[in-house]
Design an enzyme around this catalytic site. Structure first.
Site, PDB file in Angstrom:
ATOM      1  CB  THR A  96       6.405  12.338 -43.871  1.00 57.55           C
ATOM      2  OG1 THR A  96       5.578  11.784 -42.906  1.00 57.55           O
ATOM      3  CG2 THR A  96       6.958  13.554 -43.489  1.00 57.55           C
ATOM      4  CG  ASP A  97       1.207  10.910 -43.014  1.00 54.93           C
ATOM      5  OD1 ASP A  97       2.336  10.632 -42.559  1.00 54.93           O
ATOM      6  OD2 ASP A  97       0.226   9.999 -42.793  1.00 54.93           O
ATOM      7  CD  GLU A  98       5.394  11.689 -38.667  1.00 51.81           C
ATOM      8  OE1 GLU A  98       5.659  12.415 -37.494  1.00 51.81           O
ATOM      9  OE2 GLU A  98       5.798  10.615 -38.899  1.00 51.81           O
ATOM     10  CE1 TYR A 143      10.899  13.029 -40.937  1.00 55.78           C
ATOM     11  CE2 TYR A 143       8.916  12.340 -40.049  1.00 55.78           C
ATOM     12  CZ  TYR A 143       9.740  12.294 -41.132  1.00 55.78           C
ATOM     13  OH  TYR A 143       9.478  11.777 -42.297  1.00 55.78           O
ATOM     14  CE  LYS A 168      10.768  14.479 -45.561  1.00 53.12           C
ATOM     15  NZ  LYS A 168      11.509  14.209 -46.714  1.00 53.12           N
TER      16      LYS A 168
END
Length: 355
Positions: free
Chosen positions: A135-137, A161, A165
């Protein structure tokens, strides 16, 4: 029969990928492994009932014996790793599950895959790929004037989260550099489309709008995300799996930066046209601003030029065309929506939006 192993293939993106992959008559078979947590749904795979190319196995990626058995039995030519706990709000309330699945689970899977890969004949070992979907998060938050995230942007995760990741991304990178495992990683922006569990923004707003309930928008609604139609994401993953350079990462974005409130407004306007409210007013009347969640990142934006430059992929959908397809799917598949909105889901909504 040649096959690939897909983890988390009953979840939102995973199920879309499996359906997209097997839509081609010459596709490799799919060994689909999913733990079937609240967000995993066998009904999302109903179109594949009776298809001999699809083998579903309920198992946990953190179960080393189960992963060893599957890899030894089927000898896939690739592993596409979607399986993850993925909702920021849930990670704030219960981070332990995110550590268990996203970090420990990915480690366990990597070790099982490494053992299988090292035992392959030379030609099969050279052709093998492990594609890690992230993810870009993991890159943290941007200001309004910052350049979008690139593949070399420093990691700065801000939620349980995104931290979990980020850790999984680092494990995948390390298993390549230390052991030579042929990996490729993708970091995607916010996905939307069919089969998405209605805790995420777009399906949540559709479900609540149709039920006549309030449409809760965090804070001032000005948080910005890049929106990627899930069908485009599936095409990107297929492209990276086929031609991505080993050890590289590829950002996958939709080139669609939108504030949350603009997304909700666009959704309400589409519903106004497709299914007007009985009182003739706009669904916008149901919008309510609610207390912001802790640590809410202000802006994400993806620079997806590398995957276009190297592999020729670019999203086919605009945000407007993707949103129309998404709303139409939810309107046409209300039994699926009702099925997933169980008592557990209603309890979660009460916990999250009680204030």
């Amino acid at each position: 029969m040649s096959c690939i192993l897909v983890t988390g293939g009953a979840g939102f993106i995973g199920a879309n990928f499996v359906l997209d992959w097997l839509a081609r008559p010459d596709a490799d078979a799919v060994i689909n492994v999913d733990k079937l947590t609240y967000a995993g749904n066998r009904h999302s795979l109903a179109l594949l009932d009776g298809d001999p190319r699809h083998r579903f196995v309920q198992a946990d990626i953190g179960d080393r014996a189960a992963m060893d058995d599957l890899l030894a039995r089927y000898r896939p030519r690739a592993v596409v790793h979607f399986a993850a706990e993925s909702h920021v709000d849930r990670s704030i309330h219960g981070p332990a599950a995110f550590v268990d699945t996203n970090i420990v689970g990915t480690f366990t899977l990597l070790e099982a895959v490494r053992a299988c890969w090292q035992a392959l004949p030379d030609a099969a070992r050279a052709d093998f790929r492990f594609l890690h979907v992230s993810t870009d998060e993991v890159f943290g938050s941007l200001s309004a004037t910052d350049a979008p995230f690139g593949e070399t942007t420093a990691y700065a995760p801000n939620s349980p989260y995104s931290a979990s990741k980020a850790a999984s991304d680092h494990l995948v990178r390390a298993w390549h550099h230390t052991y030579g495992l042929p990996v490729v990683t993708t970091n995607c922006s916010n996905n939307y489309g069919p089969y998405q569990f209605p805790e995420k923004l777009i399906p949540l707003m559709i479900a609540r709008a149709l039920a006549g309930e309030s449409l809760p928008v965090y804070g001032d609604g000005q948080n910005v995300r890049d929106w990627l139609y899930v069908g485009d994401h599936c095409a990107a993953i297929r492209t990276v799996l086929a031609a991505g350079r080993i050890g590289e990462t590829y950002n996958v974005g939709g080139w669609n930066e939108k504030t949350n409130i603009d997304v909700v407004h666009a959704l309400c306007d589409s519903l106004d046209a497709l299914l007007p409210r009985d009182d003739g007013t706009s669904y916008r009347a149901q919008i309510r601003y609610v207390k912001d969640r802790p640590g809410h990142d202000r802006r994400y934006a993806i620079d997806a030029r590398k995957i276009e430059r190297e592999l020729g992929w670019r999203p086919a959908e605009t945000f407007e065309s993707g949103l129309r397809k998404t709303i139409a799917w939810y309107l046409d598949n209300q039994p699926w929506v009702r099925d997933v909105m169980s008592g557990a889901y209603r309890h979660w909504m009460g916990l999250q939006y009680a204030a």
